[in-house]
Enzyme design. Sequence first.
Site, PDB file in Angstrom:
ATOM      1  N   TYR A  53       4.039   4.752   8.522  1.00 21.68           N
ATOM      2  CA  TYR A  53       2.721   4.534   9.162  1.00 21.68           C
ATOM      3  C   TYR A  53       2.833   4.873  10.638  1.00 21.68           C
ATOM      4  O   TYR A  53       3.736   4.352  11.308  1.00 21.68           O
ATOM      5  CB  TYR A  53       2.264   3.082   9.045  1.00 21.68           C
ATOM      6  CG  TYR A  53       2.025   2.562   7.651  1.00 21.68           C
ATOM      7  CD1 TYR A  53       2.002   3.395   6.534  1.00 21.68           C
ATOM      8  CD2 TYR A  53       1.820   1.197   7.421  1.00 21.68           C
ATOM      9  CE1 TYR A  53       1.793   2.887   5.257  1.00 21.68           C
ATOM     10  CE2 TYR A  53       1.598   0.685   6.148  1.00 21.68           C
ATOM     11  CZ  TYR A  53       1.599   1.540   5.078  1.00 21.68           C
ATOM     12  OH  TYR A  53       1.376   1.032   3.826  1.00 21.68           O
TER      13      TYR A  53
HETATM   14  N1  LIG Z   1       2.089   0.598  -0.452  1.00 19.54           N
HETATM   15  C1  LIG Z   1       1.266   1.606  -0.295  1.00 19.54           C
HETATM   16  O1  LIG Z   1       1.508   2.717  -0.785  1.00 19.54           O
HETATM   17  C2  LIG Z   1       0.003   1.391   0.496  1.00 19.54           C
HETATM   18  C3  LIG Z   1      -1.016   2.346   0.463  1.00 19.54           C
HETATM   19  C4  LIG Z   1      -2.186   2.071   1.204  1.00 19.54           C
HETATM   20  C5  LIG Z   1      -2.293   0.876   1.907  1.00 19.54           C
HETATM   21  N2  LIG Z   1      -1.273  -0.024   1.924  1.00 19.54           N
HETATM   22  C6  LIG Z   1      -1.324  -1.306   2.683  1.00 19.54           C
HETATM   23  O2  LIG Z   1      -2.544  -1.945   2.489  1.00 19.54           O
HETATM   24  C7  LIG Z   1      -3.227  -2.077   3.733  1.00 19.54           C
HETATM   25  C8  LIG Z   1      -4.712  -1.989   3.552  1.00 19.54           C
HETATM   26  O3  LIG Z   1      -5.077  -0.905   2.742  1.00 19.54           O
HETATM   27  P1  LIG Z   1      -6.224   0.111   3.058  1.00 19.54           P
HETATM   28  O4  LIG Z   1      -6.180   0.469   4.491  1.00 19.54           O
HETATM   29  O5  LIG Z   1      -6.162   1.152   1.998  1.00 19.54           O
HETATM   30  O6  LIG Z   1      -7.554  -0.601   2.860  1.00 19.54           O
HETATM   31  P2  LIG Z   1      -8.424  -1.878   2.643  1.00 19.54           P
HETATM   32  O7  LIG Z   1      -7.749  -3.080   3.084  1.00 19.54           O
HETATM   33  O8  LIG Z   1      -8.930  -1.761   1.268  1.00 19.54           O
HETATM   34  O9  LIG Z   1      -9.630  -1.508   3.641  1.00 19.54           O
HETATM   35  C9  LIG Z   1      -9.459  -1.773   4.982  1.00 19.54           C
HETATM   36  C10 LIG Z   1     -10.484  -1.064   5.838  1.00 19.54           C
HETATM   37  O10 LIG Z   1     -11.809  -1.486   5.526  1.00 19.54           O
HETATM   38  C11 LIG Z   1     -12.585  -1.607   6.714  1.00 19.54           C
HETATM   39  N3  LIG Z   1     -12.941  -3.015   6.893  1.00 19.54           N
HETATM   40  C12 LIG Z   1     -12.126  -4.112   6.830  1.00 19.54           C
HETATM   41  N4  LIG Z   1     -12.794  -5.241   7.035  1.00 19.54           N
HETATM   42  C13 LIG Z   1     -14.074  -4.889   7.225  1.00 19.54           C
HETATM   43  C14 LIG Z   1     -15.248  -5.641   7.474  1.00 19.54           C
HETATM   44  N5  LIG Z   1     -15.230  -6.968   7.591  1.00 19.54           N
HETATM   45  N6  LIG Z   1     -16.416  -4.946   7.641  1.00 19.54           N
HETATM   46  C15 LIG Z   1     -16.450  -3.605   7.547  1.00 19.54           C
HETATM   47  N7  LIG Z   1     -15.371  -2.845   7.289  1.00 19.54           N
HETATM   48  C16 LIG Z   1     -14.187  -3.483   7.147  1.00 19.54           C
HETATM   49  C17 LIG Z   1     -11.677  -1.150   7.865  1.00 19.54           C
HETATM   50  O11 LIG Z   1     -11.768   0.268   8.030  1.00 19.54           O
HETATM   51  P3  LIG Z   1     -12.891   1.040   8.853  1.00 19.54           P
HETATM   52  O12 LIG Z   1     -13.286   0.169   9.995  1.00 19.54           O
HETATM   53  O13 LIG Z   1     -12.202   2.306   9.241  1.00 19.54           O
HETATM   54  O14 LIG Z   1     -13.980   1.286   7.869  1.00 19.54           O
HETATM   55  C18 LIG Z   1     -10.300  -1.441   7.298  1.00 19.54           C
HETATM   56  O15 LIG Z   1      -9.285  -0.720   7.930  1.00 19.54           O
HETATM   57  C19 LIG Z   1      -2.609  -1.014   4.631  1.00 19.54           C
HETATM   58  O16 LIG Z   1      -2.748  -1.296   5.984  1.00 19.54           O
HETATM   59  C20 LIG Z   1      -1.175  -1.084   4.177  1.00 19.54           C
HETATM   60  O17 LIG Z   1      -0.527  -2.178   4.763  1.00 19.54           O
HETATM   61  C21 LIG Z   1      -0.140   0.214   1.207  1.00 19.54           C
END
Ligand SMILES: NC(=O)c1ccc[n+]([C@@H]2O[C@H](COP(=O)([O-])OP(=O)(O)OC[C@H]3O[C@@H](n4cnc5c(N)ncnc54)[C@H](OP(=O)(O)O)[C@@H]3O)[C@@H](O)[C@H]2O)c1
Length: 316
Positions: A53
């Site tokens: 990341y």
């Molecule tokens: N192991 C793996 O392969 C893998 C892969 C992906 C992710 N991950 C982990 O999982 C974490 C989260 O996953 P993800 O980033 O895919 O997505 P997520 O948690 O499903 O979505 C998060 C995104 O949604 C938006 N958001 C969050 N709260 C909100 C609210 N209250 N109101 C409006 N928008 C909101 C923000 O983006 P915006 O403001 O840009 O819309 C935020 O960055 C990552 O940081 C990482 O640690 C792991």
Amino acid sequence: MLKRRLGRTDLDVSVLCFGGNVFGWTTDAAQSAAVLDAFVEAGGNFVDSADAYSRWVPGNSGGESEVILGQWMKDRGNRADVIVATKLGSPMGEGKQGLSRKYMVQAAEDSLKRLQTDYIDLYQAHRDDQETPLEEIMAAFDDLIKQGKVRWIGASNFSAARLAQANEVAKQCGWHRYESIQPPYHLLQRSDYEAELEPLCQRDEIGVITYSSLASGFLTGKYHRGGELPKSGRAGGVQQRYMNEKGWAVLAAVEGVAKRLGATPAQVALAWIASRPGMTGPIASATTPAQLEELVGGIDLNLDDAAIGTLDRSSR
Ligand SMILES: NC(=O)c1ccc[n+]([C@@H]2O[C@H](COP(=O)([O-])OP(=O)(O)OC[C@H]3O[C@@H](n4cnc5c(N)ncnc54)[C@H](OP(=O)(O)O)[C@@H]3O)[C@@H](O)[C@H]2O)c1
């Protein structure tokens, strides 16, 4: 914030794990610190990062998220209060990927340096490596634990069969096993996890921390049919993956439950994950303290049977 024991570790983690792939991508160092401050103020103690990341951002080379997290812990003097999860194995440049012993030793040193710490609480294989013998991988993880550089290990993006196999090797050899799995899991992506990983994790008491728990923001309700896309680096991907008939139907059910319970869609989406059997909790990221505060409310939300029934029917 509610805490749960992660697998058979001694880690009592906040049910909401903060996802650190925003650091160095959609939040700079100052904004990341503001969101992290809000997270610990709300009682959160569990942060997920990875060496890779946020390598996908033009100009980045990987490690940016760990650097920001490490600097924040140093500035706040709170290393002992934070449960740091990070990962290795995803491509980090020429010859730098996978889970060979040689690379694992180097990757761990690099992460420790970027995090400005001498131990990682939960060190996770970012993805399976089928080229390296399981004995080599599990022995290398066990050595890192014996050296005190890593406290516990976990896996991400593994099939149930490979997770079970790796843990069997560890058991036969008297080594530490993977104590957690980090799969993609949310109301729009259920079947892979529920078919095989969920029963395995319940049987073997393996902790589960889900990623993309909000479907990258789609389940917050800020995406609208026919409407303009929100200004987000994730919007293009969200449009491609979730803005379809199934996505709108599930979102409508989430919004209906949220309205009835006086909650928000994001809170309902997280509460639903947290209610699954054997679940440790959802990982979610946020780009502002306000977004974070909303997410925290999801962990305290109790879904009644009617709510769970509605969500299950719409998403199966
Ligand atoms: N192991 C793996 O392969 C893998 C892969 C992906 C992710 N991950 C982990 O999982 C974490 C989260 O996953 P993800 O980033 O895919 O997505 P997520 O948690 O499903 O979505 C998060 C995104 O949604 C938006 N958001 C969050 N709260 C909100 C609210 N209250 N109101 C409006 N928008 C909101 C923000 O983006 P915006 O403001 O840009 O819309 C935020 O960055 C990552 O940081 C990482 O640690 C792991």
